[in-house]
Design an enzyme around this catalytic site. Structure first.
Site, PDB file in Angstrom:
ATOM      1  N   GLN A 104      -7.294   5.707   7.750  1.00  0.00           N
ATOM      2  CA  GLN A 104      -8.499   5.238   7.126  1.00  0.00           C
ATOM      3  C   GLN A 104      -9.583   6.158   7.167  1.00  0.00           C
ATOM      4  O   GLN A 104      -9.932   6.683   8.045  1.00  0.00           O
ATOM      5  CB  GLN A 104      -9.055   4.120   7.757  1.00  0.00           C
ATOM      6  CG  GLN A 104      -8.084   3.067   7.950  1.00  0.00           C
ATOM      7  CD  GLN A 104      -8.355   1.738   7.507  1.00  0.00           C
ATOM      8  OE1 GLN A 104      -8.345   1.269   7.099  1.00  0.00           O
ATOM      9  NE2 GLN A 104      -8.598   1.040   7.496  1.00  0.00           N
ATOM     10  N   ASP A 139       3.264  14.365   6.155  1.00  0.00           N
ATOM     11  CA  ASP A 139       2.583  13.148   6.592  1.00  0.00           C
ATOM     12  C   ASP A 139       3.586  12.227   7.293  1.00  0.00           C
ATOM     13  O   ASP A 139       4.480  12.710   7.989  1.00  0.00           O
ATOM     14  CB  ASP A 139       1.929  12.479   5.368  1.00  0.00           C
ATOM     15  CG  ASP A 139       0.681  11.704   5.717  1.00  0.00           C
ATOM     16  OD1 ASP A 139       0.809  10.634   6.325  1.00  0.00           O
ATOM     17  OD2 ASP A 139      -0.430  12.157   5.370  1.00  0.00           O
ATOM     18  N   ASP A 148       6.024   3.441  -8.533  1.00  0.00           N
ATOM     19  CA  ASP A 148       4.847   4.105  -9.088  1.00  0.00           C
ATOM     20  C   ASP A 148       4.759   5.573  -8.679  1.00  0.00           C
ATOM     21  O   ASP A 148       3.731   6.219  -8.910  1.00  0.00           O
ATOM     22  CB  ASP A 148       3.586   3.371  -8.621  1.00  0.00           C
ATOM     23  CG  ASP A 148       2.540   3.233  -9.724  1.00  0.00           C
ATOM     24  OD1 ASP A 148       2.794   3.711 -10.842  1.00  0.00           O
ATOM     25  OD2 ASP A 148       1.466   2.662  -9.458  1.00  0.00           O
ATOM     26  N   HIS A 173       0.749   5.561   5.509  1.00  0.00           N
ATOM     27  CA  HIS A 173      -0.256   6.600   5.285  1.00  0.00           C
ATOM     28  C   HIS A 173       0.211   7.643   4.272  1.00  0.00           C
ATOM     29  O   HIS A 173      -0.500   7.981   3.320  1.00  0.00           O
ATOM     30  CB  HIS A 173      -0.561   7.256   6.629  1.00  0.00           C
ATOM     31  CG  HIS A 173      -1.703   8.213   6.648  1.00  0.00           C
ATOM     32  ND1 HIS A 173      -1.558   9.563   6.407  1.00  0.00           N
ATOM     33  CD2 HIS A 173      -3.020   8.018   6.913  1.00  0.00           C
ATOM     34  CE1 HIS A 173      -2.735  10.166   6.527  1.00  0.00           C
ATOM     35  NE2 HIS A 173      -3.636   9.252   6.832  1.00  0.00           N
ATOM     36  N   LEU A 184       2.031   7.333 -11.032  1.00  0.00           N
ATOM     37  CA  LEU A 184       2.313   7.373 -12.465  1.00  0.00           C
ATOM     38  C   LEU A 184       1.226   6.678 -13.278  1.00  0.00           C
ATOM     39  O   LEU A 184       0.606   5.709 -12.829  1.00  0.00           O
ATOM     40  CB  LEU A 184       3.657   6.691 -12.745  1.00  0.00           C
ATOM     41  CG  LEU A 184       4.892   7.278 -12.054  1.00  0.00           C
ATOM     42  CD1 LEU A 184       6.128   6.452 -12.408  1.00  0.00           C
ATOM     43  CD2 LEU A 184       5.088   8.732 -12.447  1.00  0.00           C
ATOM     44  N   ASN A 186       0.941   4.309 -15.722  1.00  0.00           N
ATOM     45  CA  ASN A 186       1.770   3.278 -16.358  1.00  0.00           C
ATOM     46  C   ASN A 186       1.035   1.948 -16.336  1.00  0.00           C
ATOM     47  O   ASN A 186      -0.188   1.921 -16.254  1.00  0.00           O
ATOM     48  CB  ASN A 186       3.131   3.197 -15.655  1.00  0.00           C
ATOM     49  CG  ASN A 186       3.001   3.006 -14.148  1.00  0.00           C
ATOM     50  OD1 ASN A 186       1.954   2.589 -13.656  1.00  0.00           O
ATOM     51  ND2 ASN A 186       4.050   3.316 -13.405  1.00  0.00           N
ATOM     52  N   ILE A 188       1.306  -0.444 -13.999  1.00  0.00           N
ATOM     53  CA  ILE A 188       1.202  -1.068 -12.675  1.00  0.00           C
ATOM     54  C   ILE A 188       0.391  -0.184 -11.733  1.00  0.00           C
ATOM     55  O   ILE A 188       0.324   1.034 -11.895  1.00  0.00           O
ATOM     56  CB  ILE A 188       2.593  -1.327 -12.060  1.00  0.00           C
ATOM     57  CG1 ILE A 188       3.375  -0.005 -11.897  1.00  0.00           C
ATOM     58  CG2 ILE A 188       3.381  -2.309 -12.910  1.00  0.00           C
ATOM     59  CD1 ILE A 188       4.689  -0.153 -11.147  1.00  0.00           C
ATOM     60  N   ASN A 267     -12.172  12.256  10.722  1.00  0.00           N
ATOM     61  CA  ASN A 267     -12.976  11.031  10.608  1.00  0.00           C
ATOM     62  C   ASN A 267     -13.853  10.753  11.826  1.00  0.00           C
ATOM     63  O   ASN A 267     -14.134   9.598  12.135  1.00  0.00           O
ATOM     64  CB  ASN A 267     -12.044   9.828  10.413  1.00  0.00           C
ATOM     65  CG  ASN A 267     -11.178   9.950   9.185  1.00  0.00           C
ATOM     66  OD1 ASN A 267     -11.523  10.647   8.230  1.00  0.00           O
ATOM     67  ND2 ASN A 267     -10.049   9.259   9.195  1.00  0.00           N
ATOM     68  N   VAL A 283      -7.370  27.401   4.286  1.00  0.00           N
ATOM     69  CA  VAL A 283      -7.125  26.098   3.667  1.00  0.00           C
ATOM     70  C   VAL A 283      -8.345  25.630   2.871  1.00  0.00           C
ATOM     71  O   VAL A 283      -9.437  26.195   2.975  1.00  0.00           O
ATOM     72  CB  VAL A 283      -6.756  25.036   4.721  1.00  0.00           C
ATOM     73  CG1 VAL A 283      -5.576  25.502   5.564  1.00  0.00           C
ATOM     74  CG2 VAL A 283      -7.948  24.663   5.600  1.00  0.00           C
ATOM     75  N   SER A 351      -8.488  11.417   4.967  1.00  0.00           N
ATOM     76  CA  SER A 351      -7.088  11.471   4.525  1.00  0.00           C
ATOM     77  C   SER A 351      -6.950  11.026   3.078  1.00  0.00           C
ATOM     78  O   SER A 351      -6.020  11.439   2.385  1.00  0.00           O
ATOM     79  CB  SER A 351      -6.214  10.553   5.391  1.00  0.00           C
ATOM     80  OG  SER A 351      -5.922  11.131   6.627  1.00  0.00           O
TER      81      SER A 351
END
Length: 413
Positions: A104, A139, A148, A173, A184, A186, A188, A267, A283, A351
């Site tokens: 989160q 991850d 999806d 996560h 995608l 689409n 949904i 966080n 990075v 994240s």
């Protein structure tokens, strides 16, 4: 602002898993897991060197790496680790450490970075355009059967050895991150920043959302071995106050191979300078913006749809790390995306901000635009920063305002 945050997992592909018979006494004295980095100039193959060194000091070989860096992971006693440090063929011997994930319709985040305004992305609820790019999500794994997502490969690297076609997301996560990158377009769920991007799920975090530097090393090695295919790595994880020369070199070697590495800042609402690998110089480090309505202008109020706290629209997220190590910000609060078990969820964190940028990097490196060199990878980072906008309020107090991700320009994205 290039701030540093609790570190995300490092990417290193496990070359091979080798176990050698060792005396019972050596097994009994094994006290911990260590990442051993061999000198790049070593003439022997890493596997041979690792076996020879285990025979000399006693220990249990776990995984061997040769793509992201030359080295291996082993179970060793403290005295054996000290003995290895004196070996002229050994560069570093580092104790393993824990890393954690930073937890989160068209999601508000995708709208806020102007994804629907870019005709190249063709975000219209019809799955007729998929971005031609490969993104590694290092991850907790990715739900490979999610309707999806376009998951094309996966590996379980939790132990320091990567096992292909394995690694279920038992946390959620990683699947959430993958959806923000490339869900995608689409009828949904949400749509990702780079709709239909090919996702490579690399599991380095367990069901509780934690993992080890050894797992990250193995995961990065797995990715770098596939540098001819994969353009972008997302690392929404890390640790505060930890470091690893082996993983740092793995990230550098990934960038040298042309891969863009995107990392969450963390966080803890502190300066990112102590967070690894967010503080790595190669990075793209991403802080989080609170956006409550998917629109610019700061008129979305301070009520959060998914949390009890309040946070003003179009400002630095109240939890986000900050500082000069951060390159760019992106929406991270109350982000709707895919979830394990074929589901969907709304959660918050840097994240969730990082995969917005990873998706944008995917657009910039898609098709014939794939970088193959360090200069090419860093040029993508420069473009992400240069095309951002300043239409938000940085109330972090660090005195350095990073740009907000903006993908509206069809001549660049």
């Amino acid at each position: 602002m290039r701030s540093r945050t609790p570190l995300l997992a490092s990417l290193v592909t496990a070359l091979a898993l080798l176990t050698v018979p060792i005396p019972a006494a050596a097994q009994e004295s094994a006290e911990g897991t260590y990442i051993v980095q061999l000198r790049p100039t070593l003439g022997k193959a890493p596997r041979t060197a690792a076996q020879d060194q285990m025979a000399q000091v006693g220990g249990e070989l776990v995984g061997v790496y040769e793509h992201a860096f030359k080295g291996y992971t082993a179970r060793l006693s403290a005295s054996a680790a000290e003995q290895l440090k004196r070996n002229p063929n050994v560069l570093t011997v580092e104790p393993d450490a824990e890393v954690i994930g930073f937890p989160q319709t068209v999601p508000t985040g995708v709208r806020r970075i102007f994804g629907p305004a870019n005709p190249n992305l063709d975000i219209d609820g019809t799955d007729d355009v998929r971005i031609n790019v490969d993104v590694a999500v290092v991850d907790s794994g990715v739900d490979q059967t999610h309707p999806d997502l376009n998951v094309v490969a996966r590996a379980n690297c939790l132990t320091g050895l990567c096992v292909n076609n394995s690694g279920t997301d038992d946390n959620g996560h990683g699947t959430h991150v993958a959806g923000t990158v490339g869900a995608l377009d689409n009828t949904i769920g949400p749509v990702g920043v780079a709709p239909g991007a090919r996702i490579h799920g690399v599991k380095v975090l367990n069901a509780a959302g934690s993992g080890t530097l050894a797992g990250i090393a193995a995961g990065l090695n797995w990715v770098v071995a596939r540098a001819a295919t994969i353009e972008v790595i997302n690392l929404s994880l890390g640790c505060n106050g930890c470091s690893s020369s082996a993983i740092s070199n793995a990230i550098t070697n990934a960038v040298n191979a042309g891969i863009v590495v995107v990392v969450a800042a963390g966080n803890s609402h502190v300066n990112t300078s102590s967070f690894f690998p967010a503080n790595h110089p190669d990075v793209v480090t991403v802080s989080a913006l609170t956006d409550n309505d998917g629109l610019p202008g700061g008129a979305g109020g301070s009520t959060l749809s998914c949390r009890s706290e309040t946070d003003q629209d179009d400002t630095s997220a109240f939890y986000s790390n900050f500082g000069a190590t951060v390159e760019i910000t992106a929406p991270g609060t109350c982000i709707y995306s895919t979830w394990r078990g074929g589901g969907y969820s709304t959660i918050s964190g840097t994240s969730m901000a990082s995969p917005h940028v990873a998706g944008a990097a995917g657009i910039l490196t898609s098709g014939t635009r794939k970088p193959t060199t360090r200069a090419g990878s860093l040029a993508v980072r420069s473009t992400l920063i240069a095309t951002g906008n300043s239409n938000w309020t940085d109330d972090s107090g660090d005195g350095v305002k990073e740009p907000l991700l903006d993908v509206h320009d069809a001549t660049r994205y």
